[in-house]
Design a protein around this motif. Structure first.
Motif, short mmCIF file in Angstrom:
data_model
loop_
_atom_site.label_atom_id
_atom_site.label_comp_id
_atom_site.label_asym_id
_atom_site.label_seq_id
_atom_site.Cartn_x
_atom_site.Cartn_y
_atom_site.Cartn_z
N ILE A 1 0.84 -1.21 0.00
CA ILE A 1 0.00 0.00 0.00
C ILE A 1 0.87 1.26 0.00
O ILE A 1 0.56 2.23 -0.67
CB ILE A 1 -0.93 0.01 1.24
N PHE A 2 1.97 1.20 0.74
CA PHE A 2 2.78 2.42 0.87
C PHE A 2 3.87 2.55 -0.19
O PHE A 2 4.53 3.59 -0.26
CB PHE A 2 3.38 2.52 2.28
N THR A 3 4.11 1.50 -0.99
CA THR A 3 5.08 1.68 -2.07
C THR A 3 4.40 1.67 -3.43
O THR A 3 4.81 2.39 -4.33
CB THR A 3 6.16 0.59 -2.08
N ASN A 4 3.34 0.88 -3.58
CA ASN A 4 2.76 0.74 -4.90
C ASN A 4 1.27 0.38 -4.82
O ASN A 4 0.88 -0.72 -5.19
CB ASN A 4 3.54 -0.34 -5.66
#
Lengths: 218, 256
Positions: free
Chosen positions: B238-241
Motif C-alpha cells: 500500500i505504501f510503495t505501490n
C-alpha cells in the motif's frame, strides 16, 4: 490543491535532466576527442567531470532532505529512491567518459591504428540509450525503458566484435598491442556505459510499475 | 473447522446505519489472526464505525443498526443468542482519549473488568494486574504507586493503563481507535512498540490518522473512503505501490 512538495519534486526532476544532459555531452565529447585526436577536448572533458560530481551530490542531498521532511509514500517514494539510484549511474557514466578521454590523450600521442568505425557506432548506441532512458524517466514511459534494456545486447555484440578485430591486429603485429589494448579498454568503457543506461531504464520501470526487474529476464 | 478460513475476522457485506443514514456501504474483508491491521482514511470515512462494528459497540449509540456478516474465529458476533458483553470481553477496545476511571486507583482501573465479571480472589486479581501492566509496558513505571489515582499518570501512561485494563480481561482482539493521536511522539512510540509486541498474542486492528504510524506498526492496511473499502493489501505494498489512484492520492497527501 496546490502543494509545494510538488514543486520540490519538479525541481528534483529538472536537476536530474540537467545532470543527464551533462553526461550525454561528456560521452559525446570523449568519443569526439578520440576520433578527432583532439587532446584539448579530452582534457576539457576530464575537467568537466567534477561538475557532474557536484550535481550528483546536490541531487543526493535534495533526495535525503525530501525523504526526511516529507516522508513520501507510493509514487513519490519510488520517484525519490529512483532519482538517487539514477544519479549514481549517471555519475559513473561521466567517470567512464573521463576514462575514455584519458585513453584518447594517450592514443593521440601515437600513430593511428585504424580508422574508427565501430567505436563511434558503439558510442552512438550508448548515447542513444542514455538519452532514451532519461526520456523514459521524464515521460514515465515503461515501454520505452524496456526497449532500452533490450538495446544493451547490441552494444555487447559490438564489444565482442571489436575485441576480435583488435586481437587480429595484435596477433599480426606486436607493435600494435599497446594501442589495441587502449582501444579495447575504450570498448569496455562504452559497454559499461550501456550497462549503466540499462540500470537507469530498469529503475524507470520500477518508478512506473512498482516492479523491480533487474537481475531478472523480464 | 477449517482453520484457514475460520481464523481471524471474516466480514461480509457489512452495513452500518445511523438512523436512516448508511455509514458503511457493504464492507467485506478478512482480518488475519494475530496480525496488526491498520484502517486509514479521511475523517468521516467510516473507519471508527467499522471497528466499532467488530465488537458490537456501534449499537451502543441510539438509533443505529448493523447488517451483514461479522465472524470472529468462525463465531457469528451478531448471532441471535450472542451476548454483546461477551463479544466485548473477547474483543477489547481502546479509545483515542485515554479514559481511566476517574475515581479509581491505578490498580483498581486494571482489575475493574475482572471485578465486574465477578472475580473476587485477591491473589488472582493482583496477579492479573501485574501481568497486564507488564504486558502494557507500564509495570516498571507504576509498581510503587498502584494506589494512586489513574488520572495522576501522564497522558501516555494513562493510555497504556487503558491498554492494561483492556488486556486484564484476557481478550483475543484489541481494537485501537486512534490510540496515540493525543500523545506526544515519545509516548506514541512506546504505544507503537507495545502494539508490535502484543501481536505475538493478540489480533490487533488499529484506526489511525497517522499514515507513518500505519506504515510502521501494521502488517496489512485498509483504506476507507466515504463508507467504502477502497483498497486492502499488505502494508508495504500500500505504501510503495498502491493499485488504486484514490489510495495513492490519500497516502501521498494529494487528497481533495
Amino acid at each position: 490543491m496546490q502543494w509545494h512538495f510538488d514543486d520540490e519534486l519538479k525541481r528534483l526532476k529538472e536537476m536530474i535532466l540537467r545532470m543527464g544532459a551533462m553526461v550525454e555531452e561528456q560521452i559525446a565529447n570523449s568519443v569526439k576527442a578520440l576520433v578527432e585526436r583532439d587532446v584539448d577536448l579530452a582534457r576539457q572533458t576530464i575537467a568537466n567531470d567534477h561538475r557532474v560530481n557536484a550535481m550528483d551530490v546536490e541531487i543526493d542531498e535534495t533526495c535525503i532532505r525530501l525523504l526526511a521532511l516529507y516522508q513520501p509514500a507510493a509514487r513519490d517514494l519510488r520517484f525519490i529512491t529512483t532519482a538517487m539510484k539514477i544519479t549514481t549511474d549517471l555519475e559513473r557514466m561521466s567517470d567512464l567518459s573521463e576514462d575514455i578521454s584519458e585513453r584518447a590523450i594517450e592514443l593521440a600521442g601515437e600513430p593511428p591504428l585504424k580508422p574508427y568505425i565501430d567505436l563511434p557506432r558503439m558510442a552512438g548506441h550508448a548515447q542513444r540509450m542514455v538519452k532514451e532512458a532519461l526520456d523514459a524517466f521524464v515521460n514515465q514511459d515503461a515501454q520505452l525503458a524496456r526497449r532500452v534494456c533490450g538495446d544493451d545486447q547490441m552494444i555487447d555484440d559490438l564489444t565482442d566484435q571489436i575485441f576480435r578485430e583488435l586481437l587480429s591486429y595484435m596477433m599480426a603485429d606486436p607493435a600494435t598491442v599497446t594501442r589495441a589494448i587502449r582501444l579495447s579498454f575504450i570498448a569496455k568503457y562504452l559497454e559499461r556505459i550501456g550497462d549503466h543506461a540499462t540500470n537507469v531504464a530498469e529503475m524507470v520501470v520500477y518508478l512506473v510499475e512498482g516492479k523491480l526487474i533487474r537481475h531478472t529476464q523480464a | 473447522m477449517n482453520s484457514d478460513t475460520q481464523k481471524g475476522f471474516r466480514v461480509e457485506d457489512l452495513k452500518a446505519y445511523f438512523g436512516k443514514v448508511e455509514a458503511l456501504h457493504g464492507i467485506s474483508m478478512a482480518i488475519p489472526f494475530q496480525q496488526v491491521t491498520a484502517i486509514i482514511g479521511p475523517s468521516g470515512c467510516g473507519k471508527s464505525t467499522f471497528v466499532r462494528c467488530l465488537n458490537r459497540m456501534h449499537e451502543v449509540t441510539p438509533e443505529t443498526k448493523v447488517t451483514g456478516v461479522c465472524l470472529w474465529q468462525g463465531w457469528d458476533l451478531y448471532g441471535p443468542a450472542v451476548d454483546p458483553v461477551e463479544v466485548r470481553r473477547r474483543i477489547g477496545m481502546v479509545f483515542q482519549k485515554a479514559n481511566p476511571f476517574p475515581m479509581m486507583s491505578i490498580y483498581d482501573n486494571v482489575v475493574a473488568g475482572l471485578k465486574l465479571m465477578g472475580v473476587r480472589n485477591k491473589q488472582k486479581l493482583a496477579q492479573t494486574a501485574e501481568q497486564s501492566l507488564l504486558r502494557a509496558a507500564l509495570w516498571d513505571e507504576v509498581k510503587d504507586k498502584l494506589g494512586q489515582p489513574g488520572t495522576s499518570l501522564s497522558g501516555g501512561q494513562q493510555q497504556r493503563l487503558c491498554i492494561a485494563r483492556a488486556l486484564a480481561v484476557e481478550p483475543e482482539v484489541l481494537l485501537l481507535d486512534e490510540p496515540t493521536s493525543a500523545l506526544d511522539p515519545i509516548a506514541a512510540r512506546k504505544v507503537e512498540e507495545l502494539i508490535y509486541d502484543l501481536k505475538q498474542s493478540y489480533t490487533i486492528v488499529i484506526v489511525t490518522h497517522n499514515m507513518q504510524q500505519a506504515a510502521r506498526v501494521s502488517d496489512r492496511t485498509a483504506f476507507f473512503l466515504l463508507g467504502e473499502l477502497i483498497e486492502y493489501d499488505k502494508t508495504a505494498l500500500i505504501f510503495t505501490n498502491p493499485r488504486e489512484k484514490r489510495t495513492e492520492d490519500y497516502i501521498t497527501g494529494r487528497f481533495g
